[in-house]
Design a protein around this motif. Structure first.
Motif, mmCIF file in Angstrom:
data_model
loop_
_atom_site.group_PDB
_atom_site.id
_atom_site.type_symbol
_atom_site.label_atom_id
_atom_site.label_comp_id
_atom_site.label_asym_id
_atom_site.label_seq_id
_atom_site.Cartn_x
_atom_site.Cartn_y
_atom_site.Cartn_z
ATOM 1 N N PRO A 22 0.827 -1.211 0.000
ATOM 2 C CA PRO A 22 0.000 0.000 0.000
ATOM 3 C C PRO A 22 0.865 1.267 0.000
ATOM 4 C CG PRO A 22 0.152 -0.868 2.206
ATOM 5 C CD PRO A 22 0.840 -1.861 1.303
ATOM 6 N N GLU A 23 0.311 2.333 -0.532
ATOM 7 C CA GLU A 23 1.022 3.619 -0.540
ATOM 8 C C GLU A 23 0.617 4.433 0.685
ATOM 9 O OE1 GLU A 23 0.822 5.780 -4.196
ATOM 10 O OE2 GLU A 23 0.906 3.943 -5.378
ATOM 11 N N GLY A 24 1.522 5.267 1.172
ATOM 12 C CA GLY A 24 1.209 6.176 2.267
ATOM 13 C C GLY A 24 1.274 5.567 3.657
ATOM 14 N N GLN A 25 1.851 4.375 3.798
ATOM 15 C CA GLN A 25 1.917 3.710 5.102
ATOM 16 C C GLN A 25 3.355 3.586 5.610
ATOM 17 O OE1 GLN A 25 -0.916 2.670 6.760
ATOM 18 N NE2 GLN A 25 -2.008 3.695 5.110
ATOM 19 N N GLU A 26 4.278 4.357 5.018
ATOM 20 C CA GLU A 26 5.695 4.224 5.331
ATOM 21 C C GLU A 26 5.993 4.411 6.814
ATOM 22 O OE1 GLU A 26 4.570 6.469 3.039
ATOM 23 O OE2 GLU A 26 5.107 5.472 1.158
ATOM 24 N N ALA A 27 5.421 5.445 7.419
ATOM 25 C CA ALA A 27 5.706 5.750 8.826
ATOM 26 C C ALA A 27 5.227 4.620 9.731
ATOM 27 C CB ALA A 27 5.047 7.064 9.231
ATOM 28 N N ARG A 28 4.044 4.082 9.452
ATOM 29 C CA ARG A 28 3.504 2.993 10.272
ATOM 30 C C ARG A 28 4.342 1.729 10.098
ATOM 31 N NH1 ARG A 28 0.067 -1.108 9.519
ATOM 32 N NH2 ARG A 28 -0.439 -0.484 7.409
ATOM 33 N N HIS A 29 4.733 1.427 8.846
ATOM 34 C CA HIS A 29 5.559 0.255 8.591
ATOM 35 C C HIS A 29 6.917 0.389 9.276
ATOM 36 C CE1 HIS A 29 3.164 -0.602 4.649
ATOM 37 N NE2 HIS A 29 2.523 -1.011 5.729
ATOM 38 N N TRP A 30 7.491 1.577 9.209
ATOM 39 C CA TRP A 30 8.806 1.800 9.807
ATOM 40 C C TRP A 30 8.728 1.629 11.338
ATOM 41 C CZ3 TRP A 30 13.266 2.062 7.218
ATOM 42 C CH2 TRP A 30 14.407 2.389 7.927
ATOM 43 N N GLU A 31 7.672 2.149 11.950
ATOM 44 C CA GLU A 31 7.511 2.031 13.402
ATOM 45 C C GLU A 31 7.320 0.568 13.814
ATOM 46 O OE1 GLU A 31 7.411 3.141 17.362
ATOM 47 O OE2 GLU A 31 8.111 4.226 15.603
ATOM 48 N N MET A 32 6.507 -0.163 13.052
ATOM 49 C CA MET A 32 6.317 -1.584 13.343
ATOM 50 C C MET A 32 7.644 -2.335 13.206
ATOM 51 S SD MET A 32 2.689 -2.257 11.374
ATOM 52 C CE MET A 32 2.715 -4.020 11.540
ATOM 53 N N ALA A 33 8.400 -2.008 12.168
ATOM 54 C CA ALA A 33 9.684 -2.663 11.925
ATOM 55 C C ALA A 33 10.681 -2.327 13.027
ATOM 56 C CB ALA A 33 10.228 -2.238 10.564
ATOM 57 N N ARG A 34 10.664 -1.077 13.492
ATOM 58 C CA ARG A 34 11.575 -0.674 14.571
ATOM 59 C C ARG A 34 11.299 -1.482 15.833
ATOM 60 N NH1 ARG A 34 11.602 1.970 18.897
ATOM 61 N NH2 ARG A 34 9.459 2.654 18.744
ATOM 62 N N LYS A 35 10.005 -1.679 16.141
ATOM 63 C CA LYS A 35 9.637 -2.451 17.329
ATOM 64 C C LYS A 35 10.046 -3.918 17.184
ATOM 65 C CE LYS A 35 5.830 0.525 18.750
ATOM 66 N NZ LYS A 35 4.380 0.640 18.907
ATOM 67 N N LEU A 36 9.892 -4.479 15.982
ATOM 68 C CA LEU A 36 10.308 -5.857 15.749
ATOM 69 C C LEU A 36 11.820 -6.010 15.917
ATOM 70 C CD1 LEU A 36 8.184 -6.870 12.640
ATOM 71 C CD2 LEU A 36 8.117 -7.938 14.884
ATOM 72 N N ALA A 37 12.582 -5.074 15.358
ATOM 73 C CA ALA A 37 14.036 -5.134 15.468
ATOM 74 C C ALA A 37 14.481 -4.985 16.919
ATOM 75 C CB ALA A 37 14.672 -4.051 14.598
ATOM 76 N N GLU A 38 13.791 -4.124 17.657
ATOM 77 C CA GLU A 38 14.112 -3.932 19.075
ATOM 78 C C GLU A 38 13.844 -5.214 19.863
ATOM 79 O OE1 GLU A 38 11.987 -1.463 22.532
ATOM 80 O OE2 GLU A 38 12.790 -0.195 20.931
ATOM 81 N N ALA A 39 12.711 -5.852 19.602
ATOM 82 C CA ALA A 39 12.374 -7.100 20.291
ATOM 83 C C ALA A 39 13.355 -8.200 19.921
ATOM 84 C CB ALA A 39 10.950 -7.521 19.943
ATOM 85 N N GLU A 40 13.769 -8.232 18.661
ATOM 86 C CA GLU A 40 14.727 -9.237 18.210
ATOM 87 C C GLU A 40 16.072 -9.044 18.907
ATOM 88 O OE1 GLU A 40 15.608 -10.869 13.877
ATOM 89 O OE2 GLU A 40 16.571 -8.927 14.213
ATOM 90 N N ALA A 41 16.481 -7.781 19.079
ATOM 91 C CA ALA A 41 17.755 -7.486 19.725
ATOM 92 C C ALA A 41 17.724 -7.849 21.214
ATOM 93 C CB ALA A 41 18.094 -6.015 19.552
ATOM 94 N N LEU A 42 16.555 -7.726 21.852
ATOM 95 C CA LEU A 42 16.442 -8.020 23.277
ATOM 96 C C LEU A 42 16.270 -9.516 23.566
ATOM 97 C CD1 LEU A 42 14.115 -5.089 24.415
ATOM 98 C CD2 LEU A 42 16.578 -5.311 24.763
ATOM 99 N N ALA A 43 15.841 -10.277 22.565
ATOM 100 C CA ALA A 43 15.611 -11.710 22.764
ATOM 101 C C ALA A 43 16.946 -12.417 22.981
ATOM 102 C CB ALA A 43 14.904 -12.294 21.547
ATOM 103 N N PRO A 44 16.966 -13.381 23.910
ATOM 104 C CA PRO A 44 18.216 -14.118 24.129
ATOM 105 C C PRO A 44 18.543 -14.940 22.887
ATOM 106 C CG PRO A 44 16.426 -15.120 25.351
ATOM 107 C CD PRO A 44 15.900 -13.855 24.753
ATOM 108 N N SER A 45 19.800 -14.908 22.486
ATOM 109 C CA SER A 45 20.183 -15.642 21.281
ATOM 110 C C SER A 45 20.719 -17.008 21.677
ATOM 111 C CB SER A 45 21.238 -14.867 20.497
ATOM 112 O OG SER A 45 22.383 -14.683 21.296
#
Length: 106
Positions: A22-45
């Motif tokens: 979809p067009e016009g959803q960049e900010a929402r997608h970026w915020e969702m992606a930021r939260k996913l990356a943050e959760a991935e970084a905090l998860a024990p590897s």
């Protein structure tokens, strides 16, 4: 660009594709992606080799049913179809049932 920024960009792209590009959803997608990356970084590897080699899990013995057959021999129900992930704040779109086909004219 840091590796974290690259990971966020990858997640945002995957989200964008999964929603049908979809067009016009960049900010929402970026915020969702930021939260996913943050959760991935905090998860024990854990490496897959280390996790598999440390603990041996015993499988329970197959239970017998009243007719003497193994419970494992019974057919299992099929898993439900994976539902599409709907982002918060958006409504699910329900599909209308298809009309039955008419027989061909002879």
């Amino acid at each position: 660009m840091s590796t974290e920024d690259k990971r966020i960009r990858e997640f945002a792209y995957q989200i964008w594709e999964s929603e049908g590009k979809p067009e016009g959803q960049e900010a929402r997608h970026w915020e969702m992606a930021r939260k996913l990356a943050e959760a991935e970084a905090l998860a024990p590897s854990k490496s897959p080799k280390a996790a598999a080699g440390k603990t041996a899990v015993k499988k329970p013995a197959a239970a017998k049913t009243l007719d003497g057959k193994s419970a494992a021999a019974k057919p299992k129900a099929k898993p439900a179809a994976a539902s599409k992930v709907i982002p918060p704040g958006e409504k699910a779109v329900e599909k209308k049932p298809r009309a039955p086909r008419k027989p061909p004219a002879v």
